[in-house]
Design an enzyme around this catalytic site. Sequence first.
Site, PDB file in Angstrom:
ATOM      1  N   ASN A   1      46.211  81.100 -47.720  1.00  0.00           N
ATOM      2  CA  ASN A   1      47.434  80.951 -46.880  1.00  0.00           C
ATOM      3  C   ASN A   1      48.704  80.693 -47.989  1.00  0.00           C
ATOM      4  OD1 ASN A   1      46.560  81.043 -44.289  1.00  0.00           O
ATOM      5  ND2 ASN A   1      46.215  78.976 -44.281  1.00  0.00           N
TER       6      ASN A   1
ATOM      7  N   GLU B   1      47.330  74.930 -39.045  1.00  0.00           N
ATOM      8  CA  GLU B   1      48.339  75.505 -39.652  1.00  0.00           C
ATOM      9  C   GLU B   1      48.156  76.420 -40.551  1.00  0.00           C
ATOM     10  OE1 GLU B   1      51.186  75.022 -38.268  1.00  0.00           O
ATOM     11  OE2 GLU B   1      50.877  73.284 -36.874  1.00  0.00           O
ATOM     12  N   CYS B   2      49.042  77.520 -40.808  1.00  0.00           N
ATOM     13  CA  CYS B   2      48.745  78.336 -41.957  1.00  0.00           C
ATOM     14  C   CYS B   2      49.534  78.052 -43.321  1.00  0.00           C
ATOM     15  CB  CYS B   2      49.427  79.897 -41.660  1.00  0.00           C
ATOM     16  SG  CYS B   2      51.123  79.876 -41.403  1.00  0.00           S
ATOM     17  N   GLY B   3      50.273  76.836 -43.339  1.00  0.00           N
ATOM     18  CA  GLY B   3      50.817  76.070 -44.557  1.00  0.00           C
ATOM     19  C   GLY B   3      52.289  76.397 -44.381  1.00  0.00           C
TER      20      GLY B   3
END
Length: 244
Positions: free
Chosen positions: A132, A238-240
Amino acid sequence: MSVLDLHALNALEKDARAGALADTNAQLEALSAEARVSWALENLPGEFVLSSSFGIQAAVCLHLVTQQRPDIPVILTDTGYLFPETYRFIDELTEKLNLNLKIYRAEQSPAWQEARYGKLWEQGVEGIEKYNDINKVEPMNRALKELNAQTWFAGLRRDQSGSRANLPVLGVQRGVFKILPIIDWDNRTVYQYLQKHGLKYHPLWDEGYLSVGDTHTTRKWEPGMAEEETRFFGLKRECGLHEG
C-alpha cells in the site's frame, strides 16, 4: 489563530488539531452534503482536489463535488491490479461526468515490484502495508504535492467500517484540509442519490461485492461477513490513503 489557518493547524498535535476544529465540525454536521461542499469551496484554501478509487459507490461523491466544481482534479491511484470492470467504470464515469482525471502510479511497475519483493499482498500485514505504501500512499503524496493541493475531498462514510466510525467532516491529513461531505450517509441515502441523478453502482455490485479494490485482495461478500472483511483478507480495512 483562525481555525482555518492550515499552517497553524499543521503545527499542532493531532488531538489539539481536532479540538481546534471541533466547533467548525459541529456546524458542518448540521449541513447537507451539498452545503458542506459549498462551504468548503467558499471557506477553505485552493487548490482543491477530489480522490476516488472508483469503487462501488464512487459515482455519488464524483457527481456531488463536480456539480459545484466541474474542473476539480480527480486523483486516482492506479495499482495496475484493478478489476477490468473498474477500468471500464472509470472510463464510463470520466466520460459521463467530464472528469478532470489525474492518474498516479507507483514509480515501479507491478511486474518489477513482484520481481523485487514477490507478491507483497501474500506476506501478511507487513507485506500489505508495504504494498500500500508503494502503490497508494506514495502516489497520493506525489499527487497532492504536484497539484499544490490544500483541500482534499473524499467520499468516506462512517458506516463503512469501524476505522471510519468516528471521522469528522473536516480534518487535516498529509498537511492539507480533508473534507468528507457524505461522511454521515447510509446505504439508503447513497441509493436514493444514485437513483435521483441517474447514476450507477460499480458493475461488480450486482455480483455481490460491497467494496472493490485490487483483484488479489478483494472478496465477494458472504452472509455473516462484515464489509471490512471483504478487503485485505480481513487483516486491514484501510489501504493507507486515509490513515495518518
